[in-house]
Design a protein around this motif. Structure first.
Motif, PDB file in Angstrom:
ATOM      1  N   ALA A 394      -0.242  40.915  18.049  1.00 47.78           N
ATOM      2  CA  ALA A 394       0.606  40.055  18.836  1.00 47.78           C
ATOM      3  C   ALA A 394       2.169  40.376  18.406  1.00 47.78           C
ATOM      4  O   ALA A 394       2.404  40.887  17.317  1.00 47.78           O
ATOM      5  N   PRO A 395       3.038  40.285  19.501  1.00 48.26           N
ATOM      6  CA  PRO A 395       4.345  40.688  19.118  1.00 48.26           C
ATOM      7  C   PRO A 395       5.188  39.724  18.301  1.00 48.26           C
ATOM      8  O   PRO A 395       4.944  38.408  18.400  1.00 48.26           O
ATOM      9  N   MET A 396       6.184  39.928  17.575  1.00 46.03           N
ATOM     10  CA  MET A 396       7.395  38.943  17.165  1.00 46.03           C
ATOM     11  C   MET A 396       8.164  38.831  18.212  1.00 46.03           C
ATOM     12  O   MET A 396       8.549  39.932  19.047  1.00 46.03           O
ATOM     13  N   LEU A 397       8.942  37.781  18.369  1.00 49.38           N
ATOM     14  CA  LEU A 397       9.968  37.418  19.301  1.00 49.38           C
ATOM     15  C   LEU A 397      11.301  37.137  18.694  1.00 49.38           C
ATOM     16  O   LEU A 397      11.461  36.227  18.077  1.00 49.38           O
ATOM     17  N   LEU A 398      12.132  38.201  18.811  1.00 53.22           N
ATOM     18  CA  LEU A 398      13.379  38.263  17.945  1.00 53.22           C
ATOM     19  C   LEU A 398      14.498  38.176  18.876  1.00 53.22           C
ATOM     20  O   LEU A 398      14.600  38.941  19.882  1.00 53.22           O
ATOM     21  N   TYR A 399      15.689  37.559  18.515  1.00 61.24           N
ATOM     22  CA  TYR A 399      16.915  37.568  18.790  1.00 61.24           C
ATOM     23  C   TYR A 399      17.661  39.024  18.435  1.00 61.24           C
ATOM     24  O   TYR A 399      17.397  39.333  17.575  1.00 61.24           O
ATOM     25  N   LYS A 400      18.976  39.026  19.200  1.00 63.04           N
ATOM     26  CA  LYS A 400      19.886  40.172  18.494  1.00 63.04           C
ATOM     27  C   LYS A 400      20.207  39.676  17.113  1.00 63.04           C
ATOM     28  O   LYS A 400      20.306  38.600  16.523  1.00 63.04           O
ATOM     29  N   GLY A 401      19.927  40.735  16.173  1.00 65.89           N
ATOM     30  CA  GLY A 401      20.753  40.713  14.765  1.00 65.89           C
ATOM     31  C   GLY A 401      19.872  41.478  13.791  1.00 65.89           C
ATOM     32  O   GLY A 401      18.941  42.381  14.268  1.00 65.89           O
ATOM     33  N   ARG A 402      20.196  41.417  12.672  1.00 71.97           N
ATOM     34  CA  ARG A 402      19.615  42.207  11.541  1.00 71.97           C
ATOM     35  C   ARG A 402      18.605  41.429  10.860  1.00 71.97           C
ATOM     36  O   ARG A 402      18.894  40.309  10.289  1.00 71.97           O
ATOM     37  N   TYR A 403      17.426  41.974  10.480  1.00 71.66           N
ATOM     38  CA  TYR A 403      16.504  41.166   9.929  1.00 71.66           C
ATOM     39  C   TYR A 403      15.964  41.954   8.782  1.00 71.66           C
ATOM     40  O   TYR A 403      15.869  43.149   8.623  1.00 71.66           O
ATOM     41  N   ILE A 404      15.176  41.116   7.886  1.00 72.15           N
ATOM     42  CA  ILE A 404      14.163  41.631   6.799  1.00 72.15           C
ATOM     43  C   ILE A 404      12.938  41.170   7.285  1.00 72.15           C
ATOM     44  O   ILE A 404      12.659  39.870   7.417  1.00 72.15           O
ATOM     45  N   ILE A 405      11.819  41.782   7.521  1.00 73.45           N
ATOM     46  CA  ILE A 405      10.442  41.372   7.884  1.00 73.45           C
ATOM     47  C   ILE A 405       9.752  41.444   6.332  1.00 73.45           C
ATOM     48  O   ILE A 405       9.617  42.079   5.695  1.00 73.45           O
ATOM     49  N   VAL A 406       9.046  40.113   6.033  1.00 71.19           N
ATOM     50  CA  VAL A 406       8.220  39.973   5.000  1.00 71.19           C
ATOM     51  C   VAL A 406       6.767  40.052   5.521  1.00 71.19           C
ATOM     52  O   VAL A 406       6.357  39.407   6.411  1.00 71.19           O
ATOM     53  N   ARG A 407       6.154  40.925   5.027  1.00 73.21           N
ATOM     54  CA  ARG A 407       4.637  40.960   5.369  1.00 73.21           C
ATOM     55  C   ARG A 407       3.679  40.660   4.066  1.00 73.21           C
ATOM     56  O   ARG A 407       4.222  41.276   2.720  1.00 73.21           O
ATOM     57  N   LYS A 408       2.740  39.641   4.444  1.00 72.25           N
ATOM     58  CA  LYS A 408       1.904  39.500   3.302  1.00 72.25           C
ATOM     59  C   LYS A 408       0.489  39.753   3.602  1.00 72.25           C
ATOM     60  O   LYS A 408       0.187  39.101   4.845  1.00 72.25           O
ATOM     61  N   ASN A 409      -0.365  40.076   2.848  1.00 73.32           N
ATOM     62  CA  ASN A 409      -1.830  40.348   3.336  1.00 73.32           C
ATOM     63  C   ASN A 409      -2.672  39.267   2.619  1.00 73.32           C
ATOM     64  O   ASN A 409      -2.145  38.397   1.735  1.00 73.32           O
ATOM     65  N   LYS A 410      -3.987  39.046   2.665  1.00 77.75           N
ATOM     66  CA  LYS A 410      -4.828  38.023   2.265  1.00 77.75           C
ATOM     67  C   LYS A 410      -4.797  38.198   0.816  1.00 77.75           C
ATOM     68  O   LYS A 410      -5.136  37.305  -0.024  1.00 77.75           O
ATOM     69  N   GLU A 411      -4.294  39.224   0.099  1.00 75.82           N
ATOM     70  CA  GLU A 411      -4.550  39.469  -1.301  1.00 75.82           C
ATOM     71  C   GLU A 411      -3.436  39.046  -2.050  1.00 75.82           C
ATOM     72  O   GLU A 411      -3.154  39.066  -3.107  1.00 75.82           O
ATOM     73  N   GLY A 412      -2.562  38.798  -0.993  1.00 73.49           N
ATOM     74  CA  GLY A 412      -1.145  38.020  -1.547  1.00 73.49           C
ATOM     75  C   GLY A 412      -0.018  39.224  -1.964  1.00 73.49           C
ATOM     76  O   GLY A 412       0.779  39.036  -2.702  1.00 73.49           O
ATOM     77  N   ILE A 413      -0.412  40.370  -1.484  1.00 75.78           N
ATOM     78  CA  ILE A 413       0.519  41.552  -1.862  1.00 75.78           C
ATOM     79  C   ILE A 413       1.602  41.603  -0.623  1.00 75.78           C
ATOM     80  O   ILE A 413       1.458  41.500   0.716  1.00 75.78           O
ATOM     81  N   TYR A 414       2.777  41.594  -1.142  1.00 77.17           N
ATOM     82  CA  TYR A 414       3.991  41.648  -0.207  1.00 77.17           C
ATOM     83  C   TYR A 414       4.866  43.102  -0.175  1.00 77.17           C
ATOM     84  O   TYR A 414       4.601  43.872  -0.912  1.00 77.17           O
TER      85      TYR A 414
END
Length: 422
Positions: A394-414
């Protein structure tokens, strides 16, 4: 078109010794439900907490348990017309100084509708925005954006965007929730096996009782202390802005102009001044609307107010408000609620790369870079998406801007990566 969108996205991968973990309120749905425990008294918590983490469909699953099955609304379209709710509200708002509009706390589509009104309301003099979700003591005016400690509900991404947008287009953003300053609500008093709860605040003395049975919530008992205090706080904001007009975004029945509710208390403090009150919560998409003449279900392709062609009166289902909105039906698009694509602020779709989907389910949270760097775990995400299957992203829906994407899996690894939407 797809090539044009791709040109707008600039992705930069970076590795830090300590990746950002983001707001701890955002988690996988099963963990949220497990944290809240069992019993009917916890269902409201599940509903609201799932919504905060972006699980809008999952949150709605709890509605029948919390509120009871929705009875159909029976009306007729004979001699009645469906008036575009937004157009009617903007027309009527010119006659008033104060506009109150409500939300169900687990329905972001209500926040988006309020957001769609703000720019045009600002053009006719509305320039102060107040919201129930903001705590009385907050730092929004100082730093220019909301953070987690400013209120529980505003951690939900659409609520955060509503506040950012109001401030950006020129509103003075204020809180009005009452705060005794001495003790928070005590919710430790459980009354029965069904999870009925008595909430107590000691100074000022106040209480709310939620009574559940085997079918769900059957009764809410509250005093008017909170309502009076909210009204008094709004009055103080009004006094500080004597030449302004005010948009007040409230929860559920606080805008009712009868009984002990806040709007009634406020009207009394204002010596009977008329206010414009708009209810979004009575006829959501879970409520069937049936035509009494044809017995057909009335389809709702846009938010409308039902108006009689002869009497010119509008249908409000005996609620003590000026206008009742028949909500648009909620559908999905690209595995996201379609209303997210109808935001008045344009959004761009972004699909995480294949490399980031290898060990899904994964939770992706997008934060404005400056907000995450400054607020750390108190930052509020612009969007959150849980990708369960790498083959059906599924896509992320973002406005104009600078982002940091934080990704977490089920094991709690970022891990993190930067993204610019131009």
């Amino acid at each position: 078109m797809k090539q044009w969108i791709m040109l707008l996205l600039v992705v930069t991968f970076f590795q830090g010794s300590q990746p950002y973990t983001g707001n701890p309120r955002y988690d996988f749905p099963e963990r949220i439900v497990k944290k809240n425990g069992t019993g009917f008294g916890y269902l409201t918590g599940n509903m609201n907490d799932l919504c905060v983490s972006g699980y809008y469909r999952e949150s709605n699953i709890y509605e029948d348990s919390v509120m009871g099955p929705a009875d159909p609304v029976k009306v007729t379209l004979k001699n009645q017309m469906q008036v575009d709710a937004r157009e009617l509200i903007l027309k009527e708002a010119k006659k008033y100084r104060i506009l109150l509009i409500n939300e169900a706390h687990h329905r972001p589509e209500h926040r988006l509708f309020t957001k769609s009104l703000l720019k045009d309301l600002h053009k006719i003099g509305y320039n102060v925005f107040m919201a129930e979700g903001i705590k009385l003591k907050n730092g929004i005016a100082d730093i220019g954006y909301p953070i987690s400690s400013d209120g529980v509900f505003i951690n939900e991404p659409v609520y955060g965007s509503l506040i950012r947008y109001a401030k950006r287009i020129g509103y003075d953003v204020n809180a009005y929730e009452y705060d005794s300053g001495k003790k928070n609500w005590d919710d430790s008093i459980k009354l029965d096996k069904y999870g009925s709860i008595k909430y107590i605040n000691y100074e000022p003395r106040d209480s709310i009782v939620l009574l559940f049975d085997e079918k769900g919530l059957k009764q809410t008992i509250l005093t008017s202390v909170r309502e009076r205090a909210q009204a008094a706080n709004i009055l103080e904001v009004i006094k500080r802005h004597p030449a302004s007009r005010f948009v007040i975004h409230v929860g559920y029945g606080h805008l009712y102009e009868s009984g002990p509710m806040m709007a009634t208390q406020l009207k009394e403090l204002l010596q009977g001044e008329e206010m414009l009150t708009i209810d979004q919560t009575a006829v959501t998409d879970r409520v069937r609307v049936i035509d009494t003449v044809t017995s057909h279900i009335i389809r709702r392709y846009f938010p409308f107010i039902l108006k009689d062609n002869n009497s010119k009166r509008t249908v409000n289902l005996e609620r003590s408000v000026d206008y009742l909105i028949f909500n648009k039906e909620v559908t999905d698009s690209l595995h996201r609620p379609k209303y997210l694509f109808e935001d008045v602020e344009p959004r761009t779709t972004y699909y995480p790369s294949t490399d980031n989907l290898k060990d899904c389910p994964c939770l992706f949270s997008a934060y404005y870079q400056n907000e995450l760097e400054a607020a750390q775990q108190q930052a509020i995400a612009v969007d959150i998406v849980n990708i369960k299957d790498a083959h059906i992203p599924a896509p992320m829906l973002l406005y104009k801007g600078r982002y940091i994407i934080v990704r977490k899996n089920k094991e709690g690894i970022y891990n993190n990566f930067k993204l610019t939407v131009k």
